[in-house]
Design an enzyme around this catalytic site. Sequence first.
Site, PDB file in Angstrom:
ATOM      1  N   ILE A  24       7.735   9.219  -9.076  1.00 10.30           N
ATOM      2  CA  ILE A  24       6.999   8.568 -10.163  1.00 10.30           C
ATOM      3  C   ILE A  24       5.516   8.877 -10.096  1.00 10.30           C
ATOM      4  O   ILE A  24       4.878   9.233 -11.083  1.00 10.30           O
ATOM      5  CB  ILE A  24       7.201   7.034 -10.118  1.00 10.30           C
ATOM      6  CG1 ILE A  24       8.682   6.694 -10.285  1.00 10.30           C
ATOM      7  CG2 ILE A  24       6.372   6.347 -11.191  1.00 10.30           C
ATOM      8  CD1 ILE A  24       8.986   5.221 -10.124  1.00 10.30           C
ATOM      9  N   GLY A  28      -3.143   7.969  -2.647  1.00 14.08           N
ATOM     10  CA  GLY A  28      -3.819   8.439  -1.441  1.00 14.08           C
ATOM     11  C   GLY A  28      -3.091   8.055  -0.173  1.00 14.08           C
ATOM     12  O   GLY A  28      -3.219   8.733   0.853  1.00 14.08           O
ATOM     13  N   MET A  29      -2.293   6.965  -0.225  1.00 12.00           N
ATOM     14  CA  MET A  29      -1.637   6.475   0.976  1.00 12.00           C
ATOM     15  C   MET A  29      -0.126   6.680   0.935  1.00 12.00           C
ATOM     16  O   MET A  29       0.513   6.730   1.981  1.00 12.00           O
ATOM     17  CB  MET A  29      -1.956   4.990   1.164  1.00 12.00           C
ATOM     18  CG  MET A  29      -1.556   4.422   2.494  1.00 12.00           C
ATOM     19  SD  MET A  29      -2.316   2.820   2.850  1.00 12.00           S
ATOM     20  CE  MET A  29      -1.645   1.811   1.560  1.00 12.00           C
ATOM     21  N   ALA A  30       0.460   6.822  -0.252  1.00 11.12           N
ATOM     22  CA  ALA A  30       1.915   6.861  -0.331  1.00 11.12           C
ATOM     23  C   ALA A  30       2.358   7.583  -1.597  1.00 11.12           C
ATOM     24  O   ALA A  30       1.576   7.833  -2.511  1.00 11.12           O
ATOM     25  CB  ALA A  30       2.480   5.439  -0.300  1.00 11.12           C
ATOM     26  N   VAL A  32       5.322   7.306  -4.662  1.00  8.43           N
ATOM     27  CA  VAL A  32       6.174   6.300  -5.293  1.00  8.43           C
ATOM     28  C   VAL A  32       7.332   7.011  -5.985  1.00  8.43           C
ATOM     29  O   VAL A  32       7.134   7.975  -6.725  1.00  8.43           O
ATOM     30  CB  VAL A  32       5.387   5.452  -6.312  1.00  8.43           C
ATOM     31  CG1 VAL A  32       6.287   4.386  -6.917  1.00  8.43           C
ATOM     32  CG2 VAL A  32       4.180   4.808  -5.643  1.00  8.43           C
ATOM     33  N   LYS A  47       7.861   2.804  -2.545  1.00  3.82           N
ATOM     34  CA  LYS A  47       6.616   3.428  -2.087  1.00  3.82           C
ATOM     35  C   LYS A  47       6.823   3.867  -0.644  1.00  3.82           C
ATOM     36  O   LYS A  47       7.089   3.043   0.234  1.00  3.82           O
ATOM     37  CB  LYS A  47       5.454   2.444  -2.195  1.00  3.82           C
ATOM     38  CG  LYS A  47       4.118   3.015  -1.711  1.00  3.82           C
ATOM     39  CD  LYS A  47       3.000   1.979  -1.782  1.00  3.82           C
ATOM     40  CE  LYS A  47       2.565   1.688  -3.186  1.00  3.82           C
ATOM     41  NZ  LYS A  47       1.334   0.872  -3.229  1.00  3.82           N
ATOM     42  N   ASP A 141      -8.957  -4.726  -4.688  1.00  7.69           N
ATOM     43  CA  ASP A 141      -8.901  -3.363  -5.232  1.00  7.69           C
ATOM     44  C   ASP A 141      -8.449  -3.392  -6.693  1.00  7.69           C
ATOM     45  O   ASP A 141      -7.661  -2.554  -7.116  1.00  7.69           O
ATOM     46  CB  ASP A 141      -7.941  -2.503  -4.396  1.00  7.69           C
ATOM     47  CG  ASP A 141      -8.104  -1.009  -4.697  1.00  7.69           C
ATOM     48  OD1 ASP A 141      -9.183  -0.616  -5.181  1.00  7.69           O
ATOM     49  OD2 ASP A 141      -7.153  -0.242  -4.470  1.00  7.69           O
TER      50      ASP A 141
END
Length: 635
Positions: A24, A28-30, A32, A47, A141
């Site tokens: 999807i 930056g971290m994962a 999806v 995720k 955030d």
Amino acid sequence: MTPAPADPLIGHTIDGRYVIRSRIARGGMAMVYLANDLRLERRVAIKVMHGHLVEDENFVRRFEQEARSAARLAHPNVIGVFDQGVDSGLPYLVMEYLPGITLRDLLKQQRRLTDDQALEIGEAILAGLAAAHNAGIVHRDLKPENVLLADDGRIKIGDFGLARAVSANTTTGQALLGTIAYLSPELVTRGIADARSDLYAFGIVLFEMLTGQQPFQGEQAMQIAYQHAHGEVPAPSSLAPEVSPQLDRFVRWLTARDPEQRPLNGAEALDYLREMRGGAPLGSTRVLPVTGVIGDAVTPSTAVLSGADRAALAAPEPAAPVTAVDRARHAGHRRARKGRLIAALAALLVAVAGGVGLWYGQGPGSQVEIPEVGGMAMDDAQAALVDLHLKPSVFECASLEVPVGGAVRTEPEAGTRVDRDSVIRLCQSSGPRSLPVPTLVGLAEDSAIREIKDAGFTFGKVLERRFDGGAKGTVILAVDAEGQGIGETALEQSEVNLLVSAGSLPKVETLTVDAATQTLKSVGLTVDPAHQVTSFHDEIPEGQVIAVVPLADPVRMGDSVALEVSKGPQLFEIPDVKGMPLQEAMDLLASRGFDVSTAVPDGLRRYATATSTTPEAGQMVRKGAAVQVRASITL
């Protein structure tokens, strides 16, 4: 054109339950993915943390924090988290799947929204924030990318990866987190966040929905951060004149530079927004901070405004009626006053001439020298200025030398002579600046050290050199004084340490044990004989090294390793087949791994009996060696 490499997770089943169907989005971290939950027969979003971040405890902790934070919330305007776990070493979250677009996608399509659209989306965002704040969670955030507009009309906020439980002052630690365009002044200057910081971010998002752009622009992140810390968010109507005055006041209230002048939490802001949407007169019972809401006045108090009060404040002052009779009467008065003023002026000039020297020589009009206050406590610095009949006006500025809260300098600077009762700007330290961290991974060690110093940080040391197979001497990772990975920003002059590649393990195949030991010693490794292993090898002679055996992962300079040593080729004994039927003897030898042959033609083998072999029975030969069977034929 070379096709993009296939994603290995697509088609994979996580924990025997979630079948990955497609990708999807990438963050930056994962990553999806869309997946099917085989147990509950529903579509979910999963995720999965990027593999290269798994070794960083800071990222893993932040990833797990998202699961804990979101799991505490059950609200229609917050994306739900169903499950969390680790599969093949990769942490993952299972979340509610909502097909749709993000608020960022909508803004790209429409550029700006109508007041009604902005209020509808804003109400949903505030409802989600209110639920988080009531649960003791600060999102930290909030931005358009984290607001999902589902195809069925639902609006939800997600991505609680930076969320924290609320304490007296929730801080960000070594580095500011979140997107710089939406960071509140207290996050930029002090790294402190609470529910009011989320409301500041919401105010920026609302401003962007109403105007189509962010209030602060800049080519570098620090330029934007400086504007957040020292500037005032303008009224949206300054860019979009059709925005209503009520929305102007609401945005200015949400984005007040002083957190004390903002709504207390999401619930208070939500109540006000719903009152606006309902069309009720705002102010008949409403308590609204004056600062940043009514005009530009800076008043550290709270005003209770009725509708009539606000109308009176907004209405222009009526002009005094002027007639011809009035003008004639005023002209006569002016002529009478003129005669009296001329007579008085002569006497006044004589008095002034004598008084000027006294006033500016040693009286109240004499100038004073601004004292040096750098390093003093703020109370003492202000008292020093007041004692000289000066008026201190406090503002914040960054300082490396002066602790937070202390006096840094004055404007004008110390030693300048000024008139008494002058306003002197007095800087209060907000501590070191938050600076962007340069990209260090992949740089040569010397270049990375120069980048660290040039960017305003302090180089600590190389914490380790590991044999990772990369280019020798290049940076693998930059970490702070506690060994944690450094984010996009860090405090000025804070310590930056490096993990550096030692290259690949040296090749020691076919060397003797002594030669291999010396080779490994030359790159900073020691050989532990206690862990030495031996193996058969068809090509490497007995006593020579086959490979290095790591005793740790990763292998670092100074670590111990072991050696795998060859025992030479493995030998097998030729069995005695004398007296056996020829075919049976050949089958036995072939089953032992030998290359079997005979001079007896195929058609006569059933009449033949084995008599001997070459090499002879009992000899030790390598597996696959050629063995010929001799036989006698009986017809």
